[in-house]
Each structure stands twice: as C-alpha cells, then as structure tokens.
Scaffold this active site. Structure first.
Site, PDB file in Angstrom:
ATOM      1  N   ASP A 116     -18.711  25.080  58.265  1.00 43.46           N
ATOM      2  CA  ASP A 116     -19.375  25.063  59.587  1.00 43.46           C
ATOM      3  C   ASP A 116     -18.995  23.774  60.326  1.00 43.46           C
ATOM      4  O   ASP A 116     -19.825  23.166  61.015  1.00 43.46           O
ATOM      5  CB  ASP A 116     -20.890  25.211  59.475  1.00 43.46           C
ATOM      6  CG  ASP A 116     -21.524  25.590  60.813  1.00 43.46           C
ATOM      7  OD1 ASP A 116     -20.787  25.789  61.798  1.00 43.46           O
ATOM      8  OD2 ASP A 116     -22.764  25.691  60.870  1.00 43.46           O
TER       9      ASP A 116
ATOM     10  N   HIS B 290     -18.495  17.786  67.968  1.00 38.91           N
ATOM     11  CA  HIS B 290     -19.039  17.575  69.311  1.00 38.91           C
ATOM     12  C   HIS B 290     -18.595  16.192  69.762  1.00 38.91           C
ATOM     13  O   HIS B 290     -18.705  15.222  68.998  1.00 38.91           O
ATOM     14  CB  HIS B 290     -20.575  17.635  69.307  1.00 38.91           C
ATOM     15  CG  HIS B 290     -21.118  19.000  69.017  1.00 38.91           C
ATOM     16  ND1 HIS B 290     -21.050  20.044  69.918  1.00 38.91           N
ATOM     17  CD2 HIS B 290     -21.738  19.509  67.916  1.00 38.91           C
ATOM     18  CE1 HIS B 290     -21.607  21.124  69.387  1.00 38.91           C
ATOM     19  NE2 HIS B 290     -22.026  20.834  68.161  1.00 38.91           N
TER      20      HIS B 290
END
Ligand code: DOR
Length: 423
Positions: free
Chosen positions: A302, A306
C-alpha cells in the site's frame, strides 16, 4: 552469475550458484558456475539469499495526475531497491484507470520502469461506485485485478454484478473494505487512543461489515475476491472461516499494520495517518497469527506517496498513506522468518496478481530471471532523504532494520547492484 548464496524459493532452501544469461536462469546448482558463459559477470553473494523477485500487489504510483508525489519511474525505482521485480499499480490516479486509454498510458510508462508494472483497473467508472467500468475492455489489455481502492464499493448489488462479470472474465476483484457510513469520516482507529486524542475514530466494524458482506457475495456468485490491507482481528477470523468453507478469497496485510499500532498517533503526526487506520495491539497480534497460519496470503505495501505540502496538515485533514516499497522486506523480516516472509512477498502475491508465469516461480533453469539477492544479516537505518521515492512519508524514519536488498535482477538485467540503482 551469482556465486555462493543459498537459494530460497517455494521449493525450500539449498546452496546453489545461479547463472543468468539472455534474460533467463541458465543453470542452478552447487556446480552451476561451470555452465557460466566465459566472460560472465560474477557477483559474489556468499552469505546472501537468492530468491524470486518480490511482487507487490498494491502500489500507488500516482501517475497520471500526481507526479509531484510519485511517477511510474520513481515508484519503479523504489520497487527495484526494495527487491521487487513486479508491482501492481493501483488505479486511483487522476484520471483513474477506468478505461483502456488510461490503462494503456500506465502500461506504456511501465515499459520504461526498471520493474514490471502491471495495472489494476477500477471496478466502477470514476471509482464513484455507481456504474461498472468496462472491465472486459481492460481485461483484454491484460488487467487481472480490479479495485476501487481508496474506497470500497458501497453498493452491494453493484458489487454482486461486478463479481459476476469478474467470474466470466476470469479476473479477480480486490476490495478496500470500508463501509463509509460506519467509518463516518474518522481519522484513526476508534478506541482508547482516539478518545484520549479527541480524534474521530473508524470502528473495526466499518471494515468487518464489508468483509462479511463480500464473503456472502462470493458465496452467491462464485466470483474471486482479494481483500486489500486487512487491519482487524475480526477480519482475519472472517477470512479464516471463508477459506475453511472453500470460498475463492485471498487476503493481504501491509507491513505497517504488522508493526505499528494506534498508539503511534499520540503525537498527532500525520505520517501515521493511513487507511485503514493503525489498529490496536490485539489486532496486530491476530494479523501476524493470520500470516503464520496462512489465513492471510500476502504482504502488500500500500505504498502511498504524498508530497510533503499535501501530507503536512493537521492529522484529521491530512490524506492517509505511507511509503512502503523500500522498507517492506526488512519490516516483514522483523516479524516473520525469511522463508515465510518471501512466500508472502513473492510467490503468493505473484499468483494472486496473475503474474506467476514470470514472477515468484522457482529459481530454475529456463525461468525468466526475476530475482532478488538479500543480505539477511545487514542492518541499515531508514533515512527518508535517501529514498528513491519522490515523497518522504515513511513512518520508519530513523528505524534500524535488519535485512537488506543487495541486488535486483529483472528479466535478466541487474537493475540494482550493491544496493544502488544501475538503471
Ligand atoms: O492510506 C491509504 N492511502 N489507503 C488507501 O486505501 C489509499 C491510499 C492512497 O491512495 O493514498
């Protein structure tokens, strides 16, 4: 040629040299060196383990749309450094991978990546949960996994239809199990820590309700379903029972859900915000037990980059997600023995992703040479500034980990040598 290592694959562990030529494994065995081409490059890998390359079922490469956070190229470099020979790129890009044109774009970018990039397609148009995406068109391009990851398919009737289609197409659906009504916009696990911190919580029931619903839908349709990033003890139990019943389900857990708990949120550091949220001690214990007994099939990163300006917000406003590709192996080795960790990081996810023809297979003569070489005893300290990812949101900054990727070989090419990218 790789000389002096132990080979570990689904067949077990043995001492062997591995000769690679023309993209394939040419010879494997204690005396295989004799079969090496005369001017073959020799990498001394004594004390190391040669294994099939790792396969990540769940990587957010952010292209198209958020190239400031990651690109297929930088994500592929991070993957190669992490020992991966293949990754599945998640479809929650902008625009999302809900049609052939975007899938083709990501596949084309992937051809220039150091690792093989497979693409997951969205289940619904725009990942909006209203209409099914053209799954047949995407399957015709080789897409084998479909998911609205980042969100679960909320409408049970639509999910039923998607499973019916998936069955007909011979593809797998992958669900982000989260009932949005129950999740109620929560920012962390609902429990003692969320009360203490005054942050809105996501109850375990938000995940477990959808896991239970989807198991019922698999029973009804005969479709094949993979559960993404399970985080709760109850989810593990539901999957255990579904497997005992013989249903076609598989499941993954992330490295961070194996080593971090909701207590990590105590400092309100948004680095520790992730979806599903970091859970309680007993959930972590059950996830680990689920891996040990095979209820959970795979560890998937996962990897969710960001950019700093996007992530560095008050906890409840920050986007969820953590980096994972460059640390997954070492974090996994902190909770599992090497053989089990490799099963969860390589051959089992390769089978779920439909990549087993090229990745995760036994290290044997004639196989495409997708390999990683691991020094299981090497220790290293995670320095966010040195990661290949374009983002810096690792939760392991400053952690000293054991187990390091020395070399990664993809389709016969050494893409990482001595821990450095060479292409
Ligand atoms: O933490 C997460 N971040 N979980 C998801 O399911 C999506 C991901 C993202 O795309 O950032």
């Amino acid at each position: 040629m790789l000389r002096g290592a132990d080979v570990v694959d689904a067949g077990g562990r043995r001492r062997a040299d591995v000769v690679v030529a023309d993209g394939v494994v040419r010879a494997v065995g204690p005396d295989a060196a004799a079969d090496a081409p005369v001017r073959a490059r020799v990498l001394d890998v004594s004390g190391c383990v040669v294994a099939p390359g790792l396969v990540d079922l769940h990587a957010h490469l952010r292209q198209p749309g958020a190239e400031e956070a990651e690109t297929v190229e930088t994500g592929g470099q991070a993957a190669a450094l992490g020992g991966y020979s293949a990754v599945v790129a998640m479809p929650n890009t902008d625009p999302p991978v809900d049609c052939a044109a975007v899938a083709k774009e990501v596949l084309a970018l992937g051809r220039r990546s150091p690792v093989e990039v497979a693409v997951a397609g969205a289940i619904t148009v725009g990942r909006a949960g209203k209409r099914l995406a053209p799954m047949g068109e995407l399957a015709a391009l080789g897409v084998r996994l479909f998911t609205d990851d980042g969100a679960g398919v909320q409408d049970g009737a639509l999910m039923r239809r998607a499973l019916d289609y998936a069955r007909g197409l011979g593809v797998t659906l992958a669900q982000h199990c989260e009932d949005v009504q129950l999740a109620g916009g929560g920012a962390m696990h609902e429990g003692a820590w969320s009360s203490r911190l005054g942050l809105p919580g996501v109850p375990v029931a938000a995940e477990e309700a959808m896991v239970a619903r989807d198991i019922a839908l698999v029973r009804l349709t005969g479709g094949r379903l993979h559960f993404l990033h399970l985080s709760t003890a109850g989810s593990v139990e539901l999957v255990r029972r579904a497997k005992a019943e013989g249903l076609s389900v598989s499941a993954e857990v992330t490295p961070h859900h194996l080593v971090l708990t909701d207590a990590a949120c105590a400092g309100y550091d948004p680095i520790f915000k992730v979806s599903p949220p970091l859970r309680a001690d007993h959930d972590v214990a059950r996830l680990r037990a689920g891996l040990e007994d095979g209820t959970i099939d795979a560890i998937a990163t996962d990897h969710a980059p960001h950019a700093p300006e996007a992530k560095d917000l008050p906890f409840d406003e920050a986007p969820p997600g953590m980096l994972g590709l460059e640390t997954a192996l070492a974090v996994s080795l902190s909770v599992l023995d090497l053989e089990r960790a490799l099963a969860c990081l390589s051959w089992r996810p390769a089978a779920i992703a439909g990549l087993a023809a090229r990745h995760g297979g036994p290290v044997a003569e004639g196989a495409q040479a997708n390999l990683c070489v691991i020094d299981p005893a090497a220790t290293w300290t995670v320095d966010p500034a040195r990661l290949a990812s374009r983002s810096r949101n690792t939760p392991y900054a400053g952690w000293t980990l054991t187990g390091r990727v020395r070399h990664t070989i993809v389709a016969g090419d050494a893409v990482v040598v001595d821990g450095e990218l060479v292409r």
